[in-house]
Design a protein around this motif. Structure first.
Motif, PDB file in Angstrom:
ATOM      1  N   ILE A  66       3.078   4.349  -6.863  1.00  0.00           N
ATOM      2  CA  ILE A  66       2.242   3.229  -7.191  1.00  0.00           C
ATOM      3  C   ILE A  66       1.554   3.350  -8.337  1.00  0.00           C
ATOM      4  O   ILE A  66       1.342   2.897  -9.507  1.00  0.00           O
ATOM      5  CB  ILE A  66       1.656   2.600  -6.072  1.00  0.00           C
ATOM      6  CG1 ILE A  66       2.585   2.003  -4.888  1.00  0.00           C
ATOM      7  CG2 ILE A  66       0.659   1.562  -6.515  1.00  0.00           C
ATOM      8  CD1 ILE A  66       1.908   1.971  -3.483  1.00  0.00           C
ATOM      9  N   GLU A  67       1.057   4.609  -8.590  1.00  0.00           N
ATOM     10  CA  GLU A  67       0.020   4.952  -9.631  1.00  0.00           C
ATOM     11  C   GLU A  67       0.873   4.863 -11.128  1.00  0.00           C
ATOM     12  O   GLU A  67       0.293   4.569 -12.123  1.00  0.00           O
ATOM     13  CB  GLU A  67      -0.809   6.298  -9.559  1.00  0.00           C
ATOM     14  CG  GLU A  67      -1.853   6.288  -8.311  1.00  0.00           C
ATOM     15  CD  GLU A  67      -2.351   7.550  -8.158  1.00  0.00           C
ATOM     16  OE1 GLU A  67      -1.728   8.637  -8.457  1.00  0.00           O
ATOM     17  OE2 GLU A  67      -3.467   7.653  -7.331  1.00  0.00           O
ATOM     18  N   ALA A  82       4.380   8.125  -2.249  1.00  0.00           N
ATOM     19  CA  ALA A  82       4.339   6.756  -2.413  1.00  0.00           C
ATOM     20  C   ALA A  82       3.073   6.262  -2.974  1.00  0.00           C
ATOM     21  O   ALA A  82       3.254   5.405  -4.248  1.00  0.00           O
ATOM     22  CB  ALA A  82       4.230   5.975  -0.972  1.00  0.00           C
ATOM     23  N   LYS A  83       2.267   6.865  -3.065  1.00  0.00           N
ATOM     24  CA  LYS A  83       0.778   6.838  -3.767  1.00  0.00           C
ATOM     25  C   LYS A  83       1.104   7.206  -5.227  1.00  0.00           C
ATOM     26  O   LYS A  83       0.576   6.233  -6.318  1.00  0.00           O
ATOM     27  CB  LYS A  83      -0.444   7.525  -3.185  1.00  0.00           C
ATOM     28  CG  LYS A  83      -1.654   7.337  -3.675  1.00  0.00           C
ATOM     29  CD  LYS A  83      -3.105   8.048  -3.163  1.00  0.00           C
ATOM     30  CE  LYS A  83      -4.151   7.706  -3.436  1.00  0.00           C
ATOM     31  NZ  LYS A  83      -4.598   8.571  -4.640  1.00  0.00           N
ATOM     32  N   GLN A  84       1.695   8.315  -5.343  1.00  0.00           N
ATOM     33  CA  GLN A  84       2.086   8.733  -6.840  1.00  0.00           C
ATOM     34  C   GLN A  84       2.832   7.709  -7.642  1.00  0.00           C
ATOM     35  O   GLN A  84       2.945   7.377  -8.613  1.00  0.00           O
ATOM     36  CB  GLN A  84       2.705  10.075  -6.745  1.00  0.00           C
ATOM     37  CG  GLN A  84       1.686  11.274  -6.598  1.00  0.00           C
ATOM     38  CD  GLN A  84       2.289  12.461  -6.217  1.00  0.00           C
ATOM     39  OE1 GLN A  84       3.672  12.626  -6.170  1.00  0.00           O
ATOM     40  NE2 GLN A  84       1.550  13.547  -6.294  1.00  0.00           N
ATOM     41  N   SER A  89       0.881  -1.239   0.097  1.00  0.00           N
ATOM     42  CA  SER A  89       0.044   0.151   0.148  1.00  0.00           C
ATOM     43  C   SER A  89       1.039   1.398  -0.064  1.00  0.00           C
ATOM     44  O   SER A  89       1.929   1.114   0.116  1.00  0.00           O
ATOM     45  CB  SER A  89      -0.796   0.102   1.212  1.00  0.00           C
ATOM     46  OG  SER A  89      -0.211   0.192   2.143  1.00  0.00           O
ATOM     47  N   ASP A  90       0.327   2.614  -0.131  1.00  0.00           N
ATOM     48  CA  ASP A  90       1.127   3.596  -0.125  1.00  0.00           C
ATOM     49  C   ASP A  90       1.633   3.795   1.180  1.00  0.00           C
ATOM     50  O   ASP A  90       2.832   4.264   1.413  1.00  0.00           O
ATOM     51  CB  ASP A  90       0.221   4.884  -0.426  1.00  0.00           C
ATOM     52  CG  ASP A  90      -1.124   5.080   0.468  1.00  0.00           C
ATOM     53  OD1 ASP A  90      -1.176   4.245   1.135  1.00  0.00           O
ATOM     54  OD2 ASP A  90      -1.839   5.745   0.246  1.00  0.00           O
ATOM     55  N   SER A  98       5.551   4.042   1.721  1.00  0.00           N
ATOM     56  CA  SER A  98       6.320   5.125   2.417  1.00  0.00           C
ATOM     57  C   SER A  98       7.130   4.937   3.511  1.00  0.00           C
ATOM     58  O   SER A  98       8.216   5.519   3.661  1.00  0.00           O
ATOM     59  CB  SER A  98       5.187   6.167   3.042  1.00  0.00           C
ATOM     60  OG  SER A  98       4.382   5.475   3.985  1.00  0.00           O
ATOM     61  N   ARG A 101       3.236   9.403   2.268  1.00  0.00           N
ATOM     62  CA  ARG A 101       2.372   8.768   1.604  1.00  0.00           C
ATOM     63  C   ARG A 101       1.855   9.350   0.289  1.00  0.00           C
ATOM     64  O   ARG A 101       1.668   8.390  -0.579  1.00  0.00           O
ATOM     65  CB  ARG A 101       1.061   8.555   2.550  1.00  0.00           C
ATOM     66  CG  ARG A 101       1.307   7.494   3.607  1.00  0.00           C
ATOM     67  CD  ARG A 101       0.245   7.468   4.504  1.00  0.00           C
ATOM     68  NE  ARG A 101      -0.930   6.724   4.034  1.00  0.00           N
ATOM     69  CZ  ARG A 101      -2.016   6.681   4.497  1.00  0.00           C
ATOM     70  NH1 ARG A 101      -2.150   7.535   5.628  1.00  0.00           N
ATOM     71  NH2 ARG A 101      -3.118   6.357   3.948  1.00  0.00           N
ATOM     72  N   LYS A 102       1.807  10.508   0.271  1.00  0.00           N
ATOM     73  CA  LYS A 102       1.265  10.976  -1.045  1.00  0.00           C
ATOM     74  C   LYS A 102       2.346  10.566  -2.322  1.00  0.00           C
ATOM     75  O   LYS A 102       1.999  10.350  -3.260  1.00  0.00           O
ATOM     76  CB  LYS A 102       1.285  12.507  -0.786  1.00  0.00           C
ATOM     77  CG  LYS A 102       0.474  13.132  -2.183  1.00  0.00           C
ATOM     78  CD  LYS A 102       0.725  14.862  -1.862  1.00  0.00           C
ATOM     79  CE  LYS A 102      -0.005  15.559  -3.417  1.00  0.00           C
ATOM     80  NZ  LYS A 102      -0.112  17.142  -2.943  1.00  0.00           N
TER      81      LYS A 102
END
Length: 879
Positions: free
Chosen positions: A739-740, A735-737, A720-721, A725, A732-733
């Protein structure tokens, strides 16, 4: 006895537990760190508080009645990490097992539920203890209500009473509301008066008592700037006051009577602890439920013969064979008796009679005589220890049960028979006892039990094989798992030679290094103390050296590894302390541990391979666990120097698959970009960095590649993000980017993950490339935590399980090739994706050709498999 009500702020405590403990998951892959921390605290609460009534309150959702007053209430908070939100339903299951009430109310917060219930209890003259990490609840403190606030995590608790609040904070419980109105609360996005902190707010309340009085006497406030701030933000102050007031008359539909607590059912709590893997907490519960398994009174009699002589007619063309051993380590254990059952008769043969019988030896070694066994590997090794090489094994009940029920952790004959619907079942514990009370019964009881188990084995063979056929798994048993079991048995029996002199030398060297480190640490500290004593270490670090205190425990300062890691850059003593601990563990756990299990005569270690343990199909090893030797430290890697060939002029040869799981992912997802990268033998982490960061190959930095590597391997495990992270030390932001962007670059990987989850929901299981199944009954669970885990497992199992299948098949193919080529080389160990062999030096050139060729061509994938190999005088030199 007066009533004692304990109210726990569920969200606050589990949130603190989550961030206080490392992100752990149990053997099923379920995240449990927050639930573990909460449960640990719960046991202490029950022990210390001895409540007659108890309730854990939870927030019902993001929107509350306070949002009508201020839309930005609690705005700006980061989304709860999924690794935490997944654990809240699990916590409620734990509370149910304890028979502790829990409650939430739409549009209200846990604080309001606690406030209302504490008021009701107070009116009835009950004693109340509230447990939370939220200072807002201090407004509830009274002569009857104590609020225990968690500090630095959850283990350190400070009880607040009216007198303690006056002494510590110089305010009364009622003034908490006014304090928060003035200073605000950034965690709840309550504005307060900008520029007014706790110190200024307390000073104002000492002088004016309430916010209302502050504004009624604004002209008496000293300080022009402060007066302006108060004047300009009067509306904010009064709105903040309104937000912070706990509603002590919320419309709850639970009563005090609903919260009666009279203790927990030990069996239910024990069961959930075992399910979650909380082994360390089992010892803290009062006891376990009595074993309610049926006794032997209802068993049907069994017709068998105790044979003091073995004849050919007793054995036959097909028979079940059981070697009864109580010792788990069958390399050194004794065979207590032998069971043989064929279509006509059942026999118990005393061990000495069997192993000294020419008829039994000839039958065991005859490959044309079919043997139905419980555990082929164990049977092979135990008889090899007696000089008998058993052949002709055609069925393995343990491996069959494992393939049919990989989630089961009990695969002995009685448990399997019970699952198969048999009622004439007597468990081993009922015959032998367990733990320290385990002992052999009289021969009649022993012989009857062994004959009964052997009969069950013979009876169930056809039924279990039919289940495998239905699952399309018979080939998996016959062509993969059973041949492998015999190879592993021969590897176990042969063992791997260890240079004990070198181990002792390493042991002395490490002790010397530890002594030097201890001296260096004492010099840096300016005094001598016991490095292994937190009570002595804590004051040195946090009082004498003045390092920032990260966490406190009941007994003083925390000096746990996670605390020291946060302090690494604060003082040069910290890296030395961390190294001292790592080397200390290496010396005590691994060097001393290996020396304990070395055979004194042969100087060999006979590790035991677990073939029926992991749900992915991977092998593991025990006594010793060779997969756990730490190789990140140079000193850990050097331990492999002690693993040497067993013959003169031989060498160690190690071959391992390169990035096998990512190659399997490329094959299963059939993603064009991934397939192309592996087909062209590109560095996959560099390629991923290029795709994700949109840069050319020459512009990929080492940092970019490291991040890409973390994502590549994380994707395989459904990261997960939040998880990414944590591993990369980014937000986390970000990390989310990351993964996307990965999924944008490799859309077929995302497609595979979505499809496999849907497939698992449809059929209830996922499969590997060789039809190994993993059942996922929780994939449709309403419990978010269990469902999320099942979804991650659905994504990962076909990848990790297929990689396990591939190396198993490679071992079988390689074993066959070595025999065909009449080579003396033999396999010794399998560790993760690596095979370790020993061989005469003159066979090296052939091995360099044969081993990679066999391993790379054992299966046909969309991408090439790649094998790296090395060889040398020891396992270390072969890496």
């Amino acid at each position: 006895m007066s009533n004692k009500l304990v109210l726990v702020d569920g969200n606050s405590v589990i949130y603190r537990a989550f961030f206080a403990l490392p992100l752990l998951n149990n053997d099923k892959g379920v995240y449990t760190n927050a639930v573990y921390g909460f449960t640990n605290m719960l046991l202490k609460i029950l022990e210390d508080e001895k409540p007659t009534h108890m309730l854990v309150a939870f927030d019902a959702g993001k929107t509350t009645f306070r949002h009508e007053t201020y839309q930005e209430y609690k705005g700006g908070r980061q989304k709860t990490p999924p690794e935490l939100s997944e654990q809240i339903p699990l916590l409620k299951e734990v509370l149910d097992a304890f028979q502790i009430s829990h409650y939430q109310l739409d549009l209200y917060e846990a604080d309001d539920i606690i406030g209302t219930l504490s008021r009701q209890a107070q009116e009835n003259d009950w004693n109340v203890t509230v447990i939370s990490g939220d200072k807002d609840l201090l407004q509830l403190v009274s002569d009857n209500v104590t609020v225990n606030l968690t500090r630095k995590g959850i283990s350190d608790i400070e009880p607040y009473t009216p007198s303690f609040m006056q002494e510590k904070m110089a305010i009364s419980p009622e003034q908490i509301i006014d304090l928060k109105a003035l200073m605000g609360d950034s965690s709840d996005n309550i504005p307060g008066v900008p520029g007014v902190g706790e110190k200024t707010a307390t000073k104002l309340l000492k002088q004016f008592e309430t916010v209302d009085n502050v504004y009624d006497h604004l002209h008496d406030v000293s300080g022009k700037k402060l007066k302006e701030k108060l004047e300009n933000h009067k509306d904010d102050a009064f709105m903040s006051k309104k937000l912070v007031i706990i509603d002590r008359d919320s419309p709850i539909d639970v009563t005090l009577a609903d919260m009666t607590y009279s203790g927990y059912p030990q069996a239910d709590v024990s069961a959930i602890f075992k399910d979650l893997g909380f082994q360390s907490l089992l010892g803290r519960i009062d006891g376990e439920a009595e074993d309610d398994s049926e006794g032997s009174a209802e068993l049907s009699p069994i017709d068998y013969t105790i044979a003091y002589e073995v004849t050919e007619s007793m054995l036959g063309d097909e028979a079940a064979l059981v070697l009864e051993m109580l010792e788990e380590n069958y390399h050194y254990g004794n065979i207590e008796g032998v069971g043989v059952v064929n279509a006509s008769n059942a026999y118990f043969i005393p061990t000495e009679t069997a192993i000294n019988s020419d008829a039994f030896k000839a039958w065991a070694a005859d490959s044309s005589q079919s043997k139905i066994v419980f555990d082929a590997k164990k049977t092979l090794v135990a008889l090899l220890n007696q000089g008998i090489h058993v052949k002709g094994i055609t069925f393995d009940m343990l491996l069959t049960s494992y393939l049919l029920n990989p989630a089961e952790n009990n695969h002995d004959i009685p448990a399997i028979a019970h699952r198969m619907g048999e009622t004439d079942v007597l468990y081993d514990e009922e015959v032998y006892g367990k733990g320290a009370k385990m002992k052999l019964p009289e021969q009649d009881a022993l012989s009857e039990h062994v004959a009964r188990k052997t009969s069950l084995l013979f009876q169930l063979k056809d039924k279990m094989e039919q289940q495998l056929k239905t699952n399309e798994q018979l080939e998996l048993l016959k062509e993969l798992e059973m041949p492998l079991a015999l190879i592993l048995g021969e590897m176990e029996h042969a063992g791997v030679r260890v240079d004990t002199d070198r181990l002792h030398e390493m042991d002395e060297d490490l002790k010397q290094r530890l002594s030097e480190l201890e001296k260096e640490i004492h010099e840096l500290a300016g005094e001598e103390f016991n490095l292994n004593s937190p009570k002595q270490l804590g004051p040195v670090l946090f009082e004498k050296l003045g390092l920032p205190v990260i966490k406190k425990t009941k007994t003083g300062y925390s000096t746990a590894a996670d605390v020291l890691e946060q302090l690494q850059n604060e003082h040069e003593i910290i890296p030395k302390l961390l190294l001292y601990r790592q080397l200390g563990k290496l010396q005590s756990t691994y060097l001393a541990g290996l020396l304990r299990v070395v055979d004194k005569d042969s100087h060999k270690i006979h590790t035991r391979f677990n073939q029926a343990l992991t749900q992915t199909g991977r092998l593991s090893s025990i006594e010793p666990n060779l997969q756990n030797i730490p190789i990140r430290l140079e000193e850990g890697r050097k331990i492999r120097r002690a693993f040497v060939p067993s013959e003169q002029d031989w060498i160690m040869f190690a071959a391992d698959y390169s990035q096998i799981e990512l190659r399997v992912l490329a094959h299963i997802a059939n993603d064009d970009k991934l397939v192309e990268a592996f087909t062209n033998d590109l560095d996959i982490h560099t390629q991923t960095a290029m795709d994700v960061f949109h840069v050319d190959r020459e512009d990929v930095t080492a940092h970019m590649r490291r991040q890409a590597k973390a994502v590549n391997f994380g994707i395989v495990y459904g990261i997960s993000d939040f998880g990414l992270s944590q591993s990369l030390g980014i937000t986390r932001k970000e990390a989310k980017q990351f993964i996307e962007r990965y999924f944008e670059s490799y859309p077929d990987v995302k497609g595979y993950m979505d499809d496999i989850v849907q497939e698992a929901k449809h059929q209830g299981y996922v499969t590997t490339i060789m039809k190994r199944r993993r059942y996922l009954p929780e994939i449709t669970s309403r419990n978010f935590n269990r469902r999320s885990f099942a979804e991650r497992t659905a994504m990962n199992t076909p990848i990790q399980g297929s990689a396990a299948d591939i190396i198993k098949k490679a071992m079988i193919d390689l074993n066959e090739k070595l025999k065909d080529e009449k080579l003396e080389a033999r396999m010794l160990l399998q560790v993760h994706d690596e095979l370790i062999l020993e061989a005469p030096k003159q066979e090296i050139e052939q091995l360099k050709e044969i081993v990679p060729a066999i391993m790379e061509n054992t299966v046909d994938l969309n991408v090439p498999l790649k094998v790296d190999y090395e060889y040398g005088e020891s396992w270390f030199d072969a890496k």
